[in-house]
Design an enzyme around this catalytic site. Structure first.
Site, mmCIF file in Angstrom:
data_model
loop_
_atom_site.group_PDB
_atom_site.id
_atom_site.type_symbol
_atom_site.label_atom_id
_atom_site.label_comp_id
_atom_site.label_asym_id
_atom_site.label_seq_id
_atom_site.Cartn_x
_atom_site.Cartn_y
_atom_site.Cartn_z
ATOM 1 N N ASP A 6 33.741 40.146 85.569
ATOM 2 C CA ASP A 6 32.664 40.185 84.568
ATOM 3 C C ASP A 6 33.333 40.366 83.214
ATOM 4 O OD1 ASP A 6 29.978 40.577 83.454
ATOM 5 O OD2 ASP A 6 30.511 42.666 83.263
ATOM 6 N N CYS A 69 28.898 37.754 86.275
ATOM 7 C CA CYS A 69 28.449 37.725 84.882
ATOM 8 C C CYS A 69 27.620 36.460 84.740
ATOM 9 C CB CYS A 69 29.672 37.667 83.971
ATOM 10 S SG CYS A 69 29.305 37.411 82.236
ATOM 11 N N HIS A 182 24.160 43.504 83.361
ATOM 12 C CA HIS A 182 23.967 44.838 82.762
ATOM 13 C C HIS A 182 22.572 45.390 83.068
ATOM 14 C CE1 HIS A 182 27.508 44.057 80.324
ATOM 15 N NE2 HIS A 182 27.396 45.231 79.744
HETATM 16 N N1 DGL Z 1 26.948 41.086 81.966
HETATM 17 C C1 DGL Z 1 26.998 39.855 81.238
HETATM 18 C C2 DGL Z 1 26.031 38.848 81.870
HETATM 19 O O1 DGL Z 1 25.630 39.000 83.018
HETATM 20 C C3 DGL Z 1 26.664 40.012 79.772
HETATM 21 C C4 DGL Z 1 27.596 40.836 78.960
HETATM 22 C C5 DGL Z 1 28.266 40.089 77.843
HETATM 23 O O2 DGL Z 1 27.611 39.618 76.918
HETATM 24 O O3 DGL Z 1 29.487 39.962 77.909
HETATM 25 O O4 DGL Z 1 25.680 37.883 81.242
#
Ligand code: DGL
Length: 261
Positions: A6, A69, A182
């Site tokens: 991620d 991510c 997140h």
């Molecule tokens: N956790 C990331 C997602 O699932 C977002 C965090 C970021 O912007 O790097 O898109």
């Protein structure tokens, strides 16, 4: 070894879900904290970062790669799947499939970073599973920094969540995909503000479930993965903040090591 990456902390919700559903398998996690956030960068930049993350995990012995991510998945899932012989799983397809299946009315909401929403990746996948669905997407760029600050239950966070959900509620969605890794840490608050008629789909849980089914159906791949329930965590910029938030997300103290892919 199951490799998970991620842009930083968000993928820990995926690691947590995999540790719950597949507790026996070893995993290696990489959080690209030196380059985070990915959510407002161009697809080309995110693709280059994603390659480095995958190379690092493979160098650590990963035999399966999980793109934990949504932003990286929307920009680089196809590229990674074509570039590596290792199976690649990502958070978008399982979440989209689950939402398409669960929604009664077919009105499905998606929240995520600006890049994920702009990519249209969820919409494309949902319509692939359920062509008659109506997809209402909304970027929520302030939620990632709020989670990174550990403001999980603050009044300010509640106000922002409420404001972000308003346009989705107006369109009468009955299912809402948490399209950023997140967001599951804010699930309680999001559910409260969405109301009980809206069902949340956690893409972290969905990808863990998909991996579990795949390993049950593919015993030769399952046999190649090391077991013992061990986990290793690497990040590209070690800070005390990361360790504090990681502990809150995973629910125990983590030993985090520096890595420079
Ligand atoms: N956790 C990331 C997602 O699932 C977002 C965090 C970021 O912007 O790097 O898109």
């Amino acid at each position: 070894m199951i490799g998970i990456f991620d842009s930083g902390i968000g993928g820990l919700t995926v690691a947590r879900a995999i540790m719950e559903q597949l507790p026996d398998y070893n995993l290696v996690y990489f959080g690209d904290t030196a380059r985070t956030p990915y959510g407002n960068k161009s697809a080309l930049t995110v693709q280059a970062y994603a390659r480095r993350c995958a190379d690092f995990l493979i160098s650590k012995g990963a035999k399966v790669i999980i793109i934990a991510c949504n932003t990286a998945a929307s920009a680089a899932a196809e590229l990674l799947a074509e570039s590596y012989p290792t199976p690649v799983f990502e958070v978008i397809t399982p979440g989209a499939a689950l939402a398409a299946q669960l929604s009664r009315s077919g009105r499905i909401g998606v929240i995520g970073t600006r890049s994920t929403i702009a990519s249209g990746a969820y919409e494309k996948r949902i319509l692939g599973f359920r062509p008659s669905a109506e997809v209402v997407s909304h970027p929520c760029p302030l939620l990632v920094p709020l989670v990174e600050e550990g403001w999980f239950r603050r009044r300010e966070t509640a106000m922002i969540v409420k404001k972000y959900l308003r346009p989705l509620k107006l369109r009468q969605i009955d299912t809402l995909i948490l399209g950023c890794t997140h967001y599951p840490v804010l699930a309680g608050l999001i559910q409260e503000k969405a109301g009980k008629r809206i069902r949340l789909v956690d893409s972290a849980m969905a990808v863990a479930g998909r991996l579990k089914t795949h390993l049950e159906d593919t015993p030769d791949l399952a046999a190649r993965l090391s077991r013992g329930g061990r986990s290793e965590f690497f990040i590209s910029d070690v800070t005390p903040q990361f360790e504090a938030i990681a502990q809150k997300v995973i629910g125990r103290r983590l030993k985090v090591l520096p890595a420079e892919p």
